[in-house]
Design a protein around this motif. Structure first.
Motif, PDB file in Angstrom:
ATOM      1  N   ALA A  42       0.852  -1.199   0.081  1.00  0.00           N
ATOM      2  CA  ALA A  42       0.053   0.159   0.015  1.00  0.00           C
ATOM      3  C   ALA A  42       1.124   1.229  -0.046  1.00  0.00           C
ATOM      4  CB  ALA A  42      -0.917  -0.083   1.376  1.00  0.00           C
ATOM      5  N   ALA A  43       2.104   1.114  -0.617  1.00  0.00           N
ATOM      6  CA  ALA A  43       2.991   2.297  -0.429  1.00  0.00           C
ATOM      7  C   ALA A  43       2.583   3.560  -1.282  1.00  0.00           C
ATOM      8  CB  ALA A  43       4.172   1.823  -1.063  1.00  0.00           C
ATOM      9  N   ASP A  44       1.413   3.377  -2.048  1.00  0.00           N
ATOM     10  CA  ASP A  44       1.092   4.593  -2.834  1.00  0.00           C
ATOM     11  C   ASP A  44      -0.361   5.187  -2.432  1.00  0.00           C
ATOM     12  OD1 ASP A  44       3.435   4.792  -4.477  1.00  0.00           O
ATOM     13  OD2 ASP A  44       2.463   3.166  -5.623  1.00  0.00           O
ATOM     14  N   LEU A  45      -0.839   4.617  -1.389  1.00  0.00           N
ATOM     15  CA  LEU A  45      -2.127   4.985  -0.664  1.00  0.00           C
ATOM     16  C   LEU A  45      -1.668   6.415   0.105  1.00  0.00           C
ATOM     17  CD1 LEU A  45      -3.976   2.033   0.680  1.00  0.00           C
ATOM     18  CD2 LEU A  45      -4.426   3.268  -1.273  1.00  0.00           C
ATOM     19  N   TYR A  63       0.373  12.380   2.116  1.00  0.00           N
ATOM     20  CA  TYR A  63       1.697  11.576   2.105  1.00  0.00           C
ATOM     21  C   TYR A  63       1.514  10.079   1.684  1.00  0.00           C
ATOM     22  CZ  TYR A  63       3.797  15.302   4.824  1.00  0.00           C
ATOM     23  OH  TYR A  63       4.564  16.586   5.239  1.00  0.00           O
ATOM     24  N   THR A  64       2.204   9.417   1.086  1.00  0.00           N
ATOM     25  CA  THR A  64       2.298   8.169   0.727  1.00  0.00           C
ATOM     26  C   THR A  64       3.730   7.590   1.354  1.00  0.00           C
ATOM     27  OG1 THR A  64       3.455   7.904  -1.394  1.00  0.00           O
ATOM     28  CG2 THR A  64       1.178   8.402  -1.479  1.00  0.00           C
ATOM     29  N   LEU A  65       3.751   6.204   1.553  1.00  0.00           N
ATOM     30  CA  LEU A  65       4.945   5.585   1.980  1.00  0.00           C
ATOM     31  C   LEU A  65       5.887   5.746   0.943  1.00  0.00           C
ATOM     32  CD1 LEU A  65       3.494   2.453   3.505  1.00  0.00           C
ATOM     33  CD2 LEU A  65       4.764   4.377   4.994  1.00  0.00           C
ATOM     34  N   THR A  66       5.482   5.907  -0.238  1.00  0.00           N
ATOM     35  CA  THR A  66       6.859   5.991  -1.198  1.00  0.00           C
ATOM     36  C   THR A  66       7.338   7.364  -1.284  1.00  0.00           C
ATOM     37  OG1 THR A  66       5.646   4.773  -2.668  1.00  0.00           O
ATOM     38  CG2 THR A  66       7.166   6.192  -3.793  1.00  0.00           C
TER      39      THR A  66
END
Lengths: 210, 162
Positions: free
Chosen positions: A40-43, A53-56
């Motif tokens: 879910a890095a782009d949620l 923010y996203t995790l990416t």
């Protein structure tokens, strides 16, 4: 794009499983396996500074630290100054840092966005404190409690998950600083000696509607 | 000495009306809690890890007690294990009293990691956490999070001998 669809599909399946009643893992699927990349890095999640923010977005050159925590859990509260201290210090050493509140604010008013803003301010967080109000990111990680730590290597692999240290009640009595040790190992280019630990904590108050 | 005391207290739990012992919160390691489960001499044992500061734990507590009252004559035993911080033990005792708990319960000893891994390696440490064991001491159900009275009853009936 295919990877993103796969991640979203896994999150959806996990969410469906969680809504089907009490079972052996009522509030969380299996935790993210060591060696996995962040799901879910782009949620997008809203930070207490108002930005999305996203995790990416927060990925760091030395690694990325993700902590599921909240305002309401006394266990998380006991650790929160250490979270602030470690997060600020290692962000300045090249780590990406994000603290994610996975609780549904409709179930826990203390975890509402305004309360999060106040908490981030009082603790002087220099990193994003974001609301995962749908709990989708927490479900994708298989997180089950607050606080719960996930540390990723610079190459994206999960290398540590678990507790911050071995003493919630007294920072001065800590004998095993699991998270700091893992962060220092990454800085030194070494393997994390204790890649998985456990600690007591509050079950995540998942959003039941998502 | 501590071990002898625990064995003695566990014996009281198994052999007499615990309300007479006035011992509601006994410090115990996870291994000692497992011994209590193993020697419960019951048809079903429900183990619940809780704390006074854990809101869902406190919310579900009355339902567990209600289910206990309903099924104790059919061999249900309940083992509550508090993980309250040391300075909250009195709060835990006071809460147990308000809930009408008239049998021994336990207070976590030892560090969290050892406690969690010994009690159940599959447990992450999230609370509340509940286990259902059958009369043979085999784990039959485990979940984290608050359960409703109906959910508790369903799990217990699933394990109770017909």
């Amino acid at each position: 794009m295919r990877k993103l669809y796969s991640t979203l599909a896994l999150a959806l399946v996990a969410a469906m499983g969680l809504t089907m009643g009490l079972n052996a893992k009522a509030d969380g699927s299996e935790p993210l396996a060591l060696g996995s990349e962040a799901p879910a890095a782009d949620l997008q999640m809203r930070g207490t500074d108002g930005a999305m923010y996203t995790l990416t977005d927060v990925r760091g050159e030395k690694g990325t630290l993700v902590i599921f925590s909240c305002n309401s859990c006394p266990w998380a509260v006991k650790w929160e100054r250490r979270v602030a201290s470690i997060g600020n210090a290692y962000r300045n050493k090249g780590f990406g840092v994000m603290v994610i509140n996975p609780n549904d604010p409709a179930r826990v008013s203390e975890d509402g966005f305004d309360e999060m803003v106040a908490r981030a301010d009082s603790l002087s967080y220099e990193f994003p404190y974001v609301a995962d109000s749908t709990s989708r990111v927490a479900r994708a990680f298989g997180a089950s409690r607050t606080p719960e730590v996930f540390l990723f290597h610079a190459d994206g692999r999960l290398v540590y998950r678990g507790a911050i240290d071995d003493n919630a009640s007294d920072a001065n009595a800590v004998e095993a600083a699991y998270l700091k040790d893992a962060l220092d190992a990454l800085l030194a280019g070494k393997a994390v000696s204790i890649p998985e630990t456990k600690a007591l904590g509050c079950s995540i108050k998942f959003n039941r509607d998502s | 000495m501590k071990r002898k005391c625990f064995v003695f207290l566990a014996f009281l739990f198994l052999s007499c009306d615990a309300s007479q012992t006035d011992l509601q919160l006994i410090p115990a390691t996870a291994a000692e809690v497992l011994d209590v489960i193993k020697n419960a001499n019951a048809n079903v044992v429900l183990v619940n890890v809780w704390a006074t500061w854990c809101v869902p734990c406190v919310e579900e507590f009355p339902d567990i007690m209600a289910v206990y009252q309903q099924y104790k004559s059919r061999g249900l035993r309940v083992v509550f294990v508090s993980v309250d911080f040391e300075d909250q033990a009195d709060d835990a005792r006071a809460f147990l009293k308000t809930q009408g708990v008239d049998f021994p319960t336990y207070l976590k000893l030892s560090d969290d990691r050892a406690f969690i891994n010994t009690l159940d390696p599959n447990w992450s440490g999230a609370m509340p956490a509940t286990w259902i064991y059958d009369g043979e001491g085999e784990k039959r159900h485990f979940w984290i999070g608050k359960a409703s009275r109906e959910q508790l009853e369903k799990k217990i009936r699933d394990v109770l001998p017909h």
